[in-house]
Scaffold this motif. Structure first.
Motif, PDB file in Angstrom:
ATOM      1  N   UNK A 175      -7.234   1.185   2.171  1.00  0.00           N
ATOM      2  CA  UNK A 175      -6.742   1.063   0.795  1.00  0.00           C
ATOM      3  C   UNK A 175      -7.512   1.937  -0.195  1.00  0.00           C
ATOM      4  N   UNK A 176      -8.720   2.313   0.136  1.00  0.00           N
ATOM      5  CA  UNK A 176      -9.504   3.182  -0.748  1.00  0.00           C
ATOM      6  C   UNK A 176      -8.848   4.542  -0.936  1.00  0.00           C
ATOM      7  N   UNK A 177      -8.009   4.925   0.029  1.00  0.00           N
ATOM      8  CA  UNK A 177      -7.335   6.226  -0.038  1.00  0.00           C
ATOM      9  C   UNK A 177      -5.914   6.122  -0.592  1.00  0.00           C
ATOM     10  N   UNK A 178      -5.464   4.909  -0.922  1.00  0.00           N
ATOM     11  CA  UNK A 178      -4.123   4.721  -1.458  1.00  0.00           C
ATOM     12  C   UNK A 178      -4.111   4.971  -2.963  1.00  0.00           C
ATOM     13  N   UNK A 179      -2.946   5.274  -3.473  1.00  0.00           N
ATOM     14  CA  UNK A 179      -2.824   5.573  -4.910  1.00  0.00           C
ATOM     15  C   UNK A 179      -3.184   4.357  -5.759  1.00  0.00           C
ATOM     16  N   UNK A 180      -2.782   3.178  -5.320  1.00  0.00           N
ATOM     17  CA  UNK A 180      -3.088   1.924  -6.012  1.00  0.00           C
ATOM     18  C   UNK A 180      -3.670   0.942  -5.000  1.00  0.00           C
ATOM     19  N   UNK A 181      -4.758   0.305  -5.367  1.00  0.00           N
ATOM     20  CA  UNK A 181      -5.334  -0.726  -4.509  1.00  0.00           C
ATOM     21  C   UNK A 181      -4.581  -2.027  -4.737  1.00  0.00           C
ATOM     22  N   UNK A 182      -3.971  -2.598  -3.699  1.00  0.00           N
ATOM     23  CA  UNK A 182      -3.142  -3.790  -3.900  1.00  0.00           C
ATOM     24  C   UNK A 182      -3.946  -5.076  -3.966  1.00  0.00           C
ATOM     25  N   UNK A 183      -3.335  -6.084  -4.585  1.00  0.00           N
ATOM     26  CA  UNK A 183      -3.816  -7.456  -4.422  1.00  0.00           C
ATOM     27  C   UNK A 183      -3.339  -7.946  -3.055  1.00  0.00           C
ATOM     28  N   UNK A 184      -4.235  -8.533  -2.287  1.00  0.00           N
ATOM     29  CA  UNK A 184      -3.884  -9.046  -0.964  1.00  0.00           C
ATOM     30  C   UNK A 184      -3.755 -10.558  -1.038  1.00  0.00           C
ATOM     31  N   UNK A 185      -2.581 -11.057  -0.678  1.00  0.00           N
ATOM     32  CA  UNK A 185      -2.326 -12.491  -0.669  1.00  0.00           C
ATOM     33  C   UNK A 185      -2.097 -12.921   0.784  1.00  0.00           C
ATOM     34  N   UNK A 189       6.337   1.946   8.779  1.00  0.00           N
ATOM     35  CA  UNK A 189       6.972   2.463   7.569  1.00  0.00           C
ATOM     36  C   UNK A 189       6.350   1.848   6.318  1.00  0.00           C
ATOM     37  N   UNK A 190       6.179   0.532   6.323  1.00  0.00           N
ATOM     38  CA  UNK A 190       5.623  -0.149   5.149  1.00  0.00           C
ATOM     39  C   UNK A 190       4.198   0.318   4.858  1.00  0.00           C
ATOM     40  N   UNK A 191       3.404   0.514   5.899  1.00  0.00           N
ATOM     41  CA  UNK A 191       2.026   0.962   5.701  1.00  0.00           C
ATOM     42  C   UNK A 191       1.973   2.410   5.204  1.00  0.00           C
ATOM     43  N   UNK A 192       2.913   3.241   5.634  1.00  0.00           N
ATOM     44  CA  UNK A 192       2.971   4.616   5.130  1.00  0.00           C
ATOM     45  C   UNK A 192       3.412   4.631   3.662  1.00  0.00           C
ATOM     46  N   UNK A 193       4.370   3.801   3.311  1.00  0.00           N
ATOM     47  CA  UNK A 193       4.833   3.716   1.923  1.00  0.00           C
ATOM     48  C   UNK A 193       3.712   3.192   1.026  1.00  0.00           C
ATOM     49  N   UNK A 194       2.891   2.295   1.556  1.00  0.00           N
ATOM     50  CA  UNK A 194       1.786   1.724   0.784  1.00  0.00           C
ATOM     51  C   UNK A 194       0.814   2.790   0.279  1.00  0.00           C
ATOM     52  N   UNK A 195       0.737   3.911   0.963  1.00  0.00           N
ATOM     53  CA  UNK A 195      -0.211   4.962   0.585  1.00  0.00           C
ATOM     54  C   UNK A 195       0.041   5.499  -0.818  1.00  0.00           C
ATOM     55  N   UNK A 196       1.308   5.556  -1.224  1.00  0.00           N
ATOM     56  CA  UNK A 196       1.653   6.147  -2.527  1.00  0.00           C
ATOM     57  C   UNK A 196       2.302   5.158  -3.481  1.00  0.00           C
ATOM     58  N   UNK A 197       2.455   3.909  -3.072  1.00  0.00           N
ATOM     59  CA  UNK A 197       3.168   2.924  -3.885  1.00  0.00           C
ATOM     60  C   UNK A 197       2.356   2.546  -5.125  1.00  0.00           C
ATOM     61  N   UNK A 198       3.021   2.595  -6.287  1.00  0.00           N
ATOM     62  CA  UNK A 198       2.376   2.215  -7.545  1.00  0.00           C
ATOM     63  C   UNK A 198       2.792   0.831  -8.012  1.00  0.00           C
ATOM     64  N   UNK A 199       4.083   0.516  -7.893  1.00  0.00           N
ATOM     65  CA  UNK A 199       4.608  -0.779  -8.329  1.00  0.00           C
ATOM     66  C   UNK A 199       5.532  -1.325  -7.245  1.00  0.00           C
TER      67      UNK A 199
END
Length: 304
Positions: free
Chosen positions: A34-44, A155-165
């Motif tokens: 997650x440190x390399x992703x555009x946005x760090x997500x909240x993990x639930x 697919x979801x993990x690849x999309x997570x790399x650039x996902x903002x919202x």
């Protein structure tokens, strides 16, 4: 594209009802990357979500649902097997698992619908067996057991790399009737007002959906999503220039069904790469369709 992550995902033991190993892997992967992703997500994640994981990015409007579980078999009595979900059962398929006596690699024996295993010793009842992985990659294709739905997770993990919202949900039990999506839908709707979803799952090669012509947008399967939402997705896809195919089926289901029958007003659409040799050890998907799936999800999550 590097498919080493997909290969790892396809080899994790996570039949419906026992997704804990996949949950642990995905959580570790998120925390490492997650440190390399555009946005760090909240993990639930936690007991209130059983073995599911929810990632919240920014201010979400849309959720991606990717189920982590696979089909497989449960050992019954003597040498009997009971299917988990709808696996293809052919004599000679190699099955793997583990019980209290150690690792297992055995052979499936199908006899007029009756399923049995061949192994040098008895296997503890209740033990889950899954297809033995044989991951193959060519210039155009990847092939393995459990591309359905480890490719949806990929697919979801690849999309997570650039996902903002947005929200990404890793769900459980989909292959064997579902059960986790209703309480997740409640959380998404009541906590964040999210009420539209994309189903990151894998569909079928048919006479109308073929290899190499892009990701499939399903207009319906056994269930019928709201037409206006599906049409919005199709308009965005057409404007993107990404290759896609329209699917119309009368059978099959997904996490979308549970959203539709939930008490929350969710719109949903199944968007996924098509595969052949469904629910077998030899599921196969074209690399171009995988690339189109990832790219279209990135566009849809920006525009929905």
């Amino acid at each position: 594209m590097d498919f080493s992550l997909l290969k790892t995902l396809c080899g994790i033991h996570a039949p419906s009802g026992n997704e804990v190993a996949m949950k642990s892997f995905v959580l570790d992967y998120i925390k490492t990357n997650e440190k390399d992703w555009k946005v760090k997500p909240e993990i639930h994640a936690g007991e209130e979500f059983q073995d599911c994981i929810i990632l919240k990015f920014g201010e979400p409007n849309t959720a991606i649902f990717a189920h982590m579980d696979s089909i497989g078999f449960t050992v019954r009595y003597q040498d009997q097997l009971v299917p988990i979900g709808g696996p293809k059962a052919v004599t000679g398929y190699r099955l793997v698992g583990e019980d209290a006596l150690g690792p297992i690699e055995c052979e499936l024996n199908e006899n007029d619908g009756d399923l049995h295993y061949k192994f040098a010793r008895g296997i503890e009842r209740g033990t889950e067996l899954v297809f033995k992985q044989d991951f193959r990659e060519t210039e155009d294709y990847v092939q393995s057991c459990y591309l359905d739905n480890r490719l949806g997770v990929f697919n979801a993990l690849k999309v997570a790399e650039t996902l903002e919202n947005g929200v990404i949900v890793f769900s459980c039990w989909e292959e064997h009737g579902g059960g986790s999506v209703p309480y997740i839908a409640k959380h998404l709707y009541e906590q964040w007002g999210v009420r539209q979803a994309l189903i990151s799952d894998i569909t079928w090669i048919t006479e109308g959906v073929v290899h190499g012509e892009g990701v499939a947008i399903s207009m319906r399967d056994r269930n019928i999503p709201r037409r206006s939402f599906v049409q919005k997705i199709i308009r965005i896809a057409r404007g993107s220039g990404i290759d896609f195919q329209l699917e119309v089926e009368g059978a099959g289901s997904s996490d979308g069904r549970e959203l539709q029958v939930s008490p929350y007003p969710f719109d949903w659409c199944f968007v996924g790469a098509p595969e052949d040799n469904v629910h077998s050890p030899d599921e196969i998907v074209h690399k171009h369709d995988i690339a189109c799936m990832i790219t279209l999800y990135q566009v849809l999550m920006q525009q929905l």
